[in-house]
Design a protein around this motif. Sequence first.
Motif, PDB file in Angstrom:
ATOM      1  N   ARG A  46       0.833  -1.199   0.000  1.00 34.02           N
ATOM      2  CA  ARG A  46       0.000   0.000   0.000  1.00 34.02           C
ATOM      3  C   ARG A  46       0.868   1.250   0.000  1.00 34.02           C
ATOM      4  O   ARG A  46       2.025   1.234   0.429  1.00 34.02           O
ATOM      5  N   ASP A  47       0.262   2.335  -0.462  1.00 34.03           N
ATOM      6  CA  ASP A  47       0.918   3.634  -0.361  1.00 34.03           C
ATOM      7  C   ASP A  47       0.454   4.330   0.914  1.00 34.03           C
ATOM      8  O   ASP A  47      -0.250   3.754   1.755  1.00 34.03           O
ATOM      9  N   ALA A  48       0.838   5.588   1.064  1.00 31.91           N
ATOM     10  CA  ALA A  48       0.503   6.320   2.288  1.00 31.91           C
ATOM     11  C   ALA A  48      -1.000   6.522   2.450  1.00 31.91           C
ATOM     12  O   ALA A  48      -1.495   6.724   3.564  1.00 31.91           O
ATOM     13  N   ARG A  49      -1.744   6.482   1.354  1.00 32.46           N
ATOM     14  CA  ARG A  49      -3.196   6.645   1.421  1.00 32.46           C
ATOM     15  C   ARG A  49      -3.912   5.350   1.797  1.00 32.46           C
ATOM     16  O   ARG A  49      -5.126   5.361   2.024  1.00 32.46           O
ATOM     17  N   GLY A  50      -3.176   4.242   1.820  1.00 34.59           N
ATOM     18  CA  GLY A  50      -3.801   2.945   2.074  1.00 34.59           C
ATOM     19  C   GLY A  50      -4.292   2.260   0.822  1.00 34.59           C
ATOM     20  O   GLY A  50      -4.931   1.211   0.905  1.00 34.59           O
ATOM     21  N   VAL A  51      -4.001   2.833  -0.361  1.00 32.94           N
ATOM     22  CA  VAL A  51      -4.423   2.246  -1.627  1.00 32.94           C
ATOM     23  C   VAL A  51      -3.415   1.170  -2.029  1.00 32.94           C
ATOM     24  O   VAL A  51      -2.196   1.373  -1.931  1.00 32.94           O
ATOM     25  N   VAL A  52      -3.917   0.020  -2.485  1.00 26.78           N
ATOM     26  CA  VAL A  52      -3.049  -1.080  -2.911  1.00 26.78           C
ATOM     27  C   VAL A  52      -2.378  -0.694  -4.226  1.00 26.78           C
ATOM     28  O   VAL A  52      -3.054  -0.419  -5.231  1.00 26.78           O
ATOM     29  N   THR A  53      -1.070  -0.693  -4.235  1.00 25.97           N
ATOM     30  CA  THR A  53      -0.304  -0.314  -5.426  1.00 25.97           C
ATOM     31  C   THR A  53       0.458  -1.491  -6.035  1.00 25.97           C
ATOM     32  O   THR A  53       0.963  -1.364  -7.153  1.00 25.97           O
ATOM     33  N   ALA A  54       0.585  -2.607  -5.324  1.00 31.47           N
ATOM     34  CA  ALA A  54       1.303  -3.762  -5.855  1.00 31.47           C
ATOM     35  C   ALA A  54       0.790  -5.024  -5.171  1.00 31.47           C
ATOM     36  O   ALA A  54       0.317  -4.986  -4.024  1.00 31.47           O
ATOM     37  N   LEU A  55       0.877  -6.141  -5.904  1.00 22.38           N
ATOM     38  CA  LEU A  55       0.456  -7.444  -5.405  1.00 22.38           C
ATOM     39  C   LEU A  55       1.568  -8.448  -5.674  1.00 22.38           C
ATOM     40  O   LEU A  55       2.129  -8.477  -6.775  1.00 22.38           O
ATOM     41  N   TYR A  56       1.876  -9.289  -4.671  1.00 21.46           N
ATOM     42  CA  TYR A  56       2.965 -10.249  -4.785  1.00 21.46           C
ATOM     43  C   TYR A  56       2.443 -11.638  -4.416  1.00 21.46           C
ATOM     44  O   TYR A  56       1.930 -11.832  -3.304  1.00 21.46           O
ATOM     45  N   VAL A  57       2.588 -12.598  -5.332  1.00 24.27           N
ATOM     46  CA  VAL A  57       2.242 -13.989  -5.033  1.00 24.27           C
ATOM     47  C   VAL A  57       3.400 -14.609  -4.255  1.00 24.27           C
ATOM     48  O   VAL A  57       4.535 -14.662  -4.739  1.00 24.27           O
ATOM     49  N   LEU A  58       3.116 -15.080  -3.045  1.00 26.65           N
ATOM     50  CA  LEU A  58       4.151 -15.607  -2.157  1.00 26.65           C
ATOM     51  C   LEU A  58       4.333 -17.111  -2.353  1.00 26.65           C
ATOM     52  O   LEU A  58       3.439 -17.806  -2.846  1.00 26.65           O
ATOM     53  N   ASP A  59       5.493 -17.587  -1.949  1.00 28.84           N
ATOM     54  CA  ASP A  59       5.769 -19.019  -1.947  1.00 28.84           C
ATOM     55  C   ASP A  59       4.952 -19.662  -0.828  1.00 28.84           C
ATOM     56  O   ASP A  59       5.120 -19.319   0.347  1.00 28.84           O
ATOM     57  N   PRO A  60       4.024 -20.585  -1.155  1.00 28.10           N
ATOM     58  CA  PRO A  60       3.178 -21.161  -0.097  1.00 28.10           C
ATOM     59  C   PRO A  60       3.970 -21.864   0.998  1.00 28.10           C
ATOM     60  O   PRO A  60       3.497 -21.952   2.136  1.00 28.10           O
TER      61      PRO A  60
END
Length: 487
Positions: A134-148
Motif C-alpha cells: 500500500r501507499d501512504a493513502r492505504g491504496v493497494v499499489t502492488a500485489l505479490y504472489v508468495l511461496d506457499p
Amino acid sequence: MRILGLQITRAAPRAAVAQNASPVSAYGGNGGWWPLIIREAFSGAWQQNKELAPETMLAYYAVYACVTLISADIGKLQINLTQRDEADIWTKTQSAAFSPVLQKPNGYQTHIQFIENWIMSKLTRGNTYVLKDRDARGVVTALYVLDPSRVTVLVADDGSVYYRMSSDKLAGIPDGDVTVPASEIIHDRMNCLFHPLVGTSPLFACALAARQGLAIQNNSASFFENGAQPGGILVAPGAISDETAKRLKDKWEENFGGVNRGRLAVLGDGLKYEALTMNAVDAQLIEQQKMTAEIVCSVYHVPQYMVGVGTAPTYNNIEALSQNYYAQCLQSLIESLELCLDEGLALPKDYRTELDLDGLLRMDTATMIKTLTDGVGGGIVAPNEARRKINLKPVKGGATPYLQQQNYSLAALAERDANEPFAKPAPTPAPAANNPPADPNAEPGSQPAAQPPGEKALDVETIEREAQRLMAEAIAEAQRSGVREPC
C-alpha cells in the motif's frame, strides 16, 4: 515494504494478539502443517525418500500438462475493471485507484505472469497467498504472489486470522518472520477438505496415479537402457561356487548389457536363462500409462484430448468444446479469482473485476459472422457493437439497433385481436325509396351525409324533372341573348 501505510522492518513489533496465535493444521486443529508433502504412499515412504511432493508429481507429463494448460488459459484473459451504470449494466471503466495495479500487479511480472503464478500455486499447493503493498493513502499499489511453503496461517484465541511470512526478497519481506493481519493477504484456496483456512491441492487425489505413471516411465527407460533383457537368472544344472556365479554374472553383463543389448547368447554346460520380470507387452504398460493419465485429467477436470490423452472429438464445434471446458474446469477458478480481487482491493459496491472470456470462448470465423449477423438482423445488437467484436471501426448510423418495419409488437397484435378483425361484417340494408343512392366514389364503410333538417328527400324522378326544367330555362335564355342553341 509498506503494509497499512507503515514501513515494515525486521524489528517491527507484532500485534499482541498475534503472539497467542497458533498455526493451522491441514488435518484440523492446531499444530502446524507441511504444505510441501502431500502424503505418504505407504508407511515409511518419507524415510525412504519416496514422499509424494508437488515437485515430484509435476515431473509426470499429465500433471504438468493439466497445470500449465489451466494456468495459461486463465492467464491470457484480460482483467477488466467494470462499473454498474443506471441501467444495471456492467461496463468497462478506468479508475486511478484500481486500474494501475490490475494492469501491472508488480514490478517484475506482467498481468499474464501474475495470474499464471496465482493459478499454479493454487493447483499445486492448494493455496495462493498474495501480499498487498500500500501507499501512504492505504491504496493497494502492488500485489505479490508468495511461496506457499513460506507462509503459515495463524488463528488467535479470539478467532482473528494472521499470516506468518518468511523472507521473500521479491516481495520485499526482510530476513526473519513477519506476521501480518488477514487484511494484508489475499488468500485464495482450493477445496478445504480438512480446515476452512487450508485448501487441498488436486495432487492429493492423483498423487498415487502420478507416482505410478512415473514408475512406468522409469521402468520403460530402464528396459531400453539396461542391456541383457529385463532382470533374469542363469540356471545351472548343478551347484556352483560363489566365484563361478560372480564370473558368469560379470561375463553376461559385459557381453549382453548396455550397447551389447540384443546380441546372440550361446550358453553351455547346461546353463539356462529365465526372465524374472514381464516384458512391456505382457505388462500392458501402454494401457497402464494411459489409465494413470486419465485419472490425473479427471481430478483436474480437464478434457483428456486437451493434454494428448485419448482421441479428440470428431465433430467440429469449437464453441461447444470450449464451453464444456470452461464450465467444468475453469469457471470456478475464474470466479474465485475475481471475487478475491474484489475483496482484496476493497472495490466499491458498484465496481467489480471481470476476466474477458472472449479470449477463451472464441468461435470460428464462420460461426462468429453468422451469430453477429443474426444479432444485428434481430434488433438485439447494434451494427457498431458487432463491428467491434471483429475489430472494425464504428460507422455513421451504426450505434442503434435496427428492426424491419413490418414487424409489430405483441401489444399491437393483441389490440388488433381484441377488435375482432376476422369477424364477418353486418349486411348493408337496401336504400329506401326516398333516400339518394350511395356515392360510388365514397370511402368504403363511410356513412352518407346527413339530410339537412327541414328538407325533404328527393327521389330519382323528381331530380330528372328538375334537370329538364333547368335545361329548358338555359336554352330560352340563350335564344334571348342571340346565342345559337347548342347542338
